[in-house]
Design a protein around this motif. Structure first.
Motif, PDB file in Angstrom:
ATOM      1  N   ALA A 178      -2.219   8.429   0.556  1.00  0.00           N
ATOM      2  CA  ALA A 178      -0.791   8.196   0.318  1.00  0.00           C
ATOM      3  C   ALA A 178      -0.347   9.056  -0.856  1.00  0.00           C
ATOM      4  O   ALA A 178      -1.148   9.363  -1.746  1.00  0.00           O
ATOM      5  CB  ALA A 178      -0.524   6.727   0.042  1.00  0.00           C
ATOM      6  N   THR A 179       0.916   9.428  -0.849  1.00  0.00           N
ATOM      7  CA  THR A 179       1.475  10.252  -1.926  1.00  0.00           C
ATOM      8  C   THR A 179       2.897   9.806  -2.228  1.00  0.00           C
ATOM      9  O   THR A 179       3.591   9.250  -1.363  1.00  0.00           O
ATOM     10  CB  THR A 179       1.502  11.750  -1.562  1.00  0.00           C
ATOM     11  OG1 THR A 179       2.285  11.931  -0.385  1.00  0.00           O
ATOM     12  CG2 THR A 179       0.103  12.285  -1.321  1.00  0.00           C
ATOM     13  N   LEU A 180       3.319  10.052  -3.453  1.00  0.00           N
ATOM     14  CA  LEU A 180       4.718   9.829  -3.826  1.00  0.00           C
ATOM     15  C   LEU A 180       5.012  10.558  -5.129  1.00  0.00           C
ATOM     16  O   LEU A 180       4.101  10.918  -5.874  1.00  0.00           O
ATOM     17  CB  LEU A 180       5.060   8.345  -3.957  1.00  0.00           C
ATOM     18  CG  LEU A 180       4.447   7.504  -5.082  1.00  0.00           C
ATOM     19  CD1 LEU A 180       5.200   7.660  -6.407  1.00  0.00           C
ATOM     20  CD2 LEU A 180       4.456   6.034  -4.708  1.00  0.00           C
ATOM     21  N   PHE A 192      10.297   9.094  -4.761  1.00  0.00           N
ATOM     22  CA  PHE A 192      10.646  10.072  -3.737  1.00  0.00           C
ATOM     23  C   PHE A 192       9.418  10.451  -2.911  1.00  0.00           C
ATOM     24  O   PHE A 192       8.281  10.352  -3.385  1.00  0.00           O
ATOM     25  CB  PHE A 192      11.216  11.346  -4.382  1.00  0.00           C
ATOM     26  CG  PHE A 192      12.494  11.135  -5.123  1.00  0.00           C
ATOM     27  CD1 PHE A 192      13.714  11.344  -4.503  1.00  0.00           C
ATOM     28  CD2 PHE A 192      12.487  10.708  -6.443  1.00  0.00           C
ATOM     29  CE1 PHE A 192      14.910  11.141  -5.186  1.00  0.00           C
ATOM     30  CE2 PHE A 192      13.672  10.497  -7.133  1.00  0.00           C
ATOM     31  CZ  PHE A 192      14.882  10.716  -6.501  1.00  0.00           C
ATOM     32  N   GLU A 193       9.677  10.895  -1.674  1.00  0.00           N
ATOM     33  CA  GLU A 193       8.629  11.442  -0.808  1.00  0.00           C
ATOM     34  C   GLU A 193       7.463  10.465  -0.620  1.00  0.00           C
ATOM     35  O   GLU A 193       6.298  10.853  -0.595  1.00  0.00           O
ATOM     36  CB  GLU A 193       8.124  12.776  -1.380  1.00  0.00           C
ATOM     37  CG  GLU A 193       9.187  13.855  -1.477  1.00  0.00           C
ATOM     38  CD  GLU A 193       9.707  14.273  -0.113  1.00  0.00           C
ATOM     39  OE1 GLU A 193       8.982  14.944   0.633  1.00  0.00           O
ATOM     40  OE2 GLU A 193      10.871  13.904   0.201  1.00  0.00           O
ATOM     41  N   ILE A 194       7.773   9.192  -0.499  1.00  0.00           N
ATOM     42  CA  ILE A 194       6.736   8.172  -0.299  1.00  0.00           C
ATOM     43  C   ILE A 194       6.197   8.298   1.125  1.00  0.00           C
ATOM     44  O   ILE A 194       6.957   8.298   2.088  1.00  0.00           O
ATOM     45  CB  ILE A 194       7.307   6.762  -0.505  1.00  0.00           C
ATOM     46  CG1 ILE A 194       7.942   6.641  -1.892  1.00  0.00           C
ATOM     47  CG2 ILE A 194       6.229   5.714  -0.312  1.00  0.00           C
ATOM     48  CD1 ILE A 194       8.769   5.373  -2.070  1.00  0.00           C
ATOM     49  N   ALA A 195       4.883   8.406   1.259  1.00  0.00           N
ATOM     50  CA  ALA A 195       4.303   8.534   2.595  1.00  0.00           C
ATOM     51  C   ALA A 195       2.852   8.095   2.589  1.00  0.00           C
ATOM     52  O   ALA A 195       2.140   8.229   1.585  1.00  0.00           O
ATOM     53  CB  ALA A 195       4.405   9.967   3.100  1.00  0.00           C
ATOM     54  N   GLN A 203      -2.393  -0.548   5.880  1.00  0.00           N
ATOM     55  CA  GLN A 203      -3.603  -1.007   5.194  1.00  0.00           C
ATOM     56  C   GLN A 203      -3.363  -1.244   3.703  1.00  0.00           C
ATOM     57  O   GLN A 203      -4.305  -1.465   2.950  1.00  0.00           O
ATOM     58  CB  GLN A 203      -4.735   0.012   5.390  1.00  0.00           C
ATOM     59  CG  GLN A 203      -5.157   0.195   6.845  1.00  0.00           C
ATOM     60  CD  GLN A 203      -6.258   1.231   7.017  1.00  0.00           C
ATOM     61  OE1 GLN A 203      -7.008   1.524   6.088  1.00  0.00           O
ATOM     62  NE2 GLN A 203      -6.360   1.797   8.219  1.00  0.00           N
ATOM     63  N   GLY A 204      -2.121  -1.156   3.266  1.00  0.00           N
ATOM     64  CA  GLY A 204      -1.783  -1.447   1.881  1.00  0.00           C
ATOM     65  C   GLY A 204      -1.844  -0.271   0.927  1.00  0.00           C
ATOM     66  O   GLY A 204      -1.600  -0.440  -0.269  1.00  0.00           O
ATOM     67  N   HIS A 205      -2.142   0.930   1.438  1.00  0.00           N
ATOM     68  CA  HIS A 205      -2.282   2.082   0.536  1.00  0.00           C
ATOM     69  C   HIS A 205      -0.935   2.469  -0.092  1.00  0.00           C
ATOM     70  O   HIS A 205      -0.866   2.766  -1.291  1.00  0.00           O
ATOM     71  CB  HIS A 205      -2.868   3.273   1.293  1.00  0.00           C
ATOM     72  CG  HIS A 205      -4.219   3.002   1.875  1.00  0.00           C
ATOM     73  ND1 HIS A 205      -5.269   2.530   1.115  1.00  0.00           N
ATOM     74  CD2 HIS A 205      -4.697   3.128   3.149  1.00  0.00           C
ATOM     75  CE1 HIS A 205      -6.335   2.387   1.879  1.00  0.00           C
ATOM     76  NE2 HIS A 205      -6.014   2.743   3.121  1.00  0.00           N
ATOM     77  N   GLY A 206       0.112   2.475   0.716  1.00  0.00           N
ATOM     78  CA  GLY A 206       1.419   2.803   0.177  1.00  0.00           C
ATOM     79  C   GLY A 206       1.869   1.807  -0.869  1.00  0.00           C
ATOM     80  O   GLY A 206       2.386   2.184  -1.928  1.00  0.00           O
ATOM     81  N   ARG A 207       1.663   0.531  -0.595  1.00  0.00           N
ATOM     82  CA  ARG A 207       2.036  -0.520  -1.546  1.00  0.00           C
ATOM     83  C   ARG A 207       1.283  -0.348  -2.861  1.00  0.00           C
ATOM     84  O   ARG A 207       1.875  -0.426  -3.945  1.00  0.00           O
ATOM     85  CB  ARG A 207       1.733  -1.884  -0.937  1.00  0.00           C
ATOM     86  CG  ARG A 207       2.096  -3.068  -1.837  1.00  0.00           C
ATOM     87  CD  ARG A 207       1.637  -4.392  -1.240  1.00  0.00           C
ATOM     88  NE  ARG A 207       2.101  -5.501  -2.042  1.00  0.00           N
ATOM     89  CZ  ARG A 207       3.248  -6.125  -1.865  1.00  0.00           C
ATOM     90  NH1 ARG A 207       4.059  -5.753  -0.897  1.00  0.00           N
ATOM     91  NH2 ARG A 207       3.605  -7.129  -2.648  1.00  0.00           N
ATOM     92  N   ALA A 234      12.111   0.215   9.656  1.00  0.00           N
ATOM     93  CA  ALA A 234      11.813  -1.205   9.447  1.00  0.00           C
ATOM     94  C   ALA A 234      10.552  -1.448   8.618  1.00  0.00           C
ATOM     95  O   ALA A 234      10.557  -2.304   7.727  1.00  0.00           O
ATOM     96  CB  ALA A 234      11.723  -1.923  10.797  1.00  0.00           C
ATOM     97  N   PRO A 235       9.429  -0.734   8.872  1.00  0.00           N
ATOM     98  CA  PRO A 235       8.235  -0.986   8.050  1.00  0.00           C
ATOM     99  C   PRO A 235       8.463  -0.716   6.568  1.00  0.00           C
ATOM    100  O   PRO A 235       8.023  -1.476   5.706  1.00  0.00           O
ATOM    101  CB  PRO A 235       7.188  -0.036   8.647  1.00  0.00           C
ATOM    102  CG  PRO A 235       7.635   0.198  10.041  1.00  0.00           C
ATOM    103  CD  PRO A 235       9.135   0.212   9.964  1.00  0.00           C
ATOM    104  N   ALA A 236       9.160   0.378   6.261  1.00  0.00           N
ATOM    105  CA  ALA A 236       9.427   0.707   4.862  1.00  0.00           C
ATOM    106  C   ALA A 236      10.342  -0.329   4.235  1.00  0.00           C
ATOM    107  O   ALA A 236      10.129  -0.766   3.093  1.00  0.00           O
ATOM    108  CB  ALA A 236      10.041   2.099   4.747  1.00  0.00           C
ATOM    109  N   LEU A 237      11.374  -0.751   4.957  1.00  0.00           N
ATOM    110  CA  LEU A 237      12.297  -1.754   4.423  1.00  0.00           C
ATOM    111  C   LEU A 237      11.572  -3.071   4.148  1.00  0.00           C
ATOM    112  O   LEU A 237      11.828  -3.734   3.139  1.00  0.00           O
ATOM    113  CB  LEU A 237      13.447  -1.983   5.402  1.00  0.00           C
ATOM    114  CG  LEU A 237      14.470  -0.860   5.504  1.00  0.00           C
ATOM    115  CD1 LEU A 237      15.431  -1.112   6.659  1.00  0.00           C
ATOM    116  CD2 LEU A 237      15.241  -0.726   4.197  1.00  0.00           C
TER     117      LEU A 237
END
Length: 259
Positions: A178-180, A192-195, A203-207, A234-237
């Motif tokens: 994941a990166t941001l 910005f650029e959250i992915a 799997q919780g990596h972004g969180r 929807a997933p991001a929201l």
């Protein structure tokens, strides 16, 4: 009546603050002003927020057709389709004009914010942002599955950011998960650029990475965080809502019928 006017003025002041922060945190290569319309263009990246006209005053609606033509010439010179980014600062009159002219509306998006004092960062990893822009860009492009041709443009934009920048990457070995980008400016921090890489989503990596970035920003004095997200994601929201982000305002894009 006076109370409604005061509330509207306060709302527009909030929008202006986040719009200005967004321009500084994700700067276009060139910016021209036609009245209070900010014409942002970037040859190296096709992103709409870097290639759009951003009206910044609801009352600035004189000579619309003439100014649209001028903006169109600039976009044509860059090989970009004429695009308006319509925040609440654009106003109802300009929107009504575009409706009457048959302009399309697309990519409705939200600006969200949260109080960092309430951010659940106690258990977040104390992660030090990368200093190596090239390494970050390589990881980000891999996670986003971006075209290699976009690398110089992304490098130019990140290098042009004036406020303090945190480049965050979550890795497993040498594989980016994941990166941001977190841009800290005074008491606010923008994400910005959250992915997250396609193979390891949900799997919780972004969180986890967001929480690390929020912790970093809070330690640097930020009191609120903000981000932008498409209304249909929807997933991001769901993720951002679970972290405590709340909607501040909406924006969308418009293009003329011939675009």
């Amino acid at each position: 009546m006076a109370e409604n006017r005061n509330r509207q003025a306060a709302t527009l002041a909030t929008v202006r603050r986040f719009e200005a922060a967004g321009f500084r945190a994700w700067p276009a290569a060139t910016v021209h002003y036609d009245g209070t319309w900010a014409v942002r263009l970037t040859a190296g990246l096709p992103a709409k927020r870097l290639n759009s006209v951003n009206p910044l005053d609801p009352t600035d609606v004189g000579r619309i057709d003439e100014r649209v033509v001028r903006a169109g010439r600039r976009f044509e010179a860059y090989g970009r389709p004429l695009t308006f980014r319509m925040s609440p600062l654009a106003g109802a009159e300009l929107s009504a004009h575009f409706d009457a002219e048959g302009w399309s509306r697309f990519d409705d998006s939200l600006v969200m914010r949260m109080d960092l004092a309430k951010a659940p960062v106690e258990g977040a990893i104390d992660q030090i942002p990368l200093k190596d822009i090239g390494r970050f860009i390589g990881a980000s492009m891999k996670v986003h599955e971006s075209e290699p041709s976009l690398r110089p443009g992304l490098s130019e934009i990140i290098g042009a950011i004036q406020p303090e920048v945190g480049l965050f990457v979550l890795e497993r070995g040498e594989e980016p998960l994941a990166t941001l980008i977190c841009v800290h400016e005074g008491d606010i921090a923008g994400l910005f650029e959250i992915a997250t890489a396609r193979a390891v989503r949900n799997q919780g990596h972004g969180r986890n990475l967001i929480l690390s970035a929020l912790k970093w920003a809070r330690l640097r004095g930020a009191r609120q965080a903000w981000l932008q997200v498409e209304a249909g994601n929807a997933p991001a929201l769901a993720l951002y809502g679970s972290l405590g982000f709340e909607v501040v305002y909406h924006y969308h894009y418009r293009r003329p019928p011939e675009a």
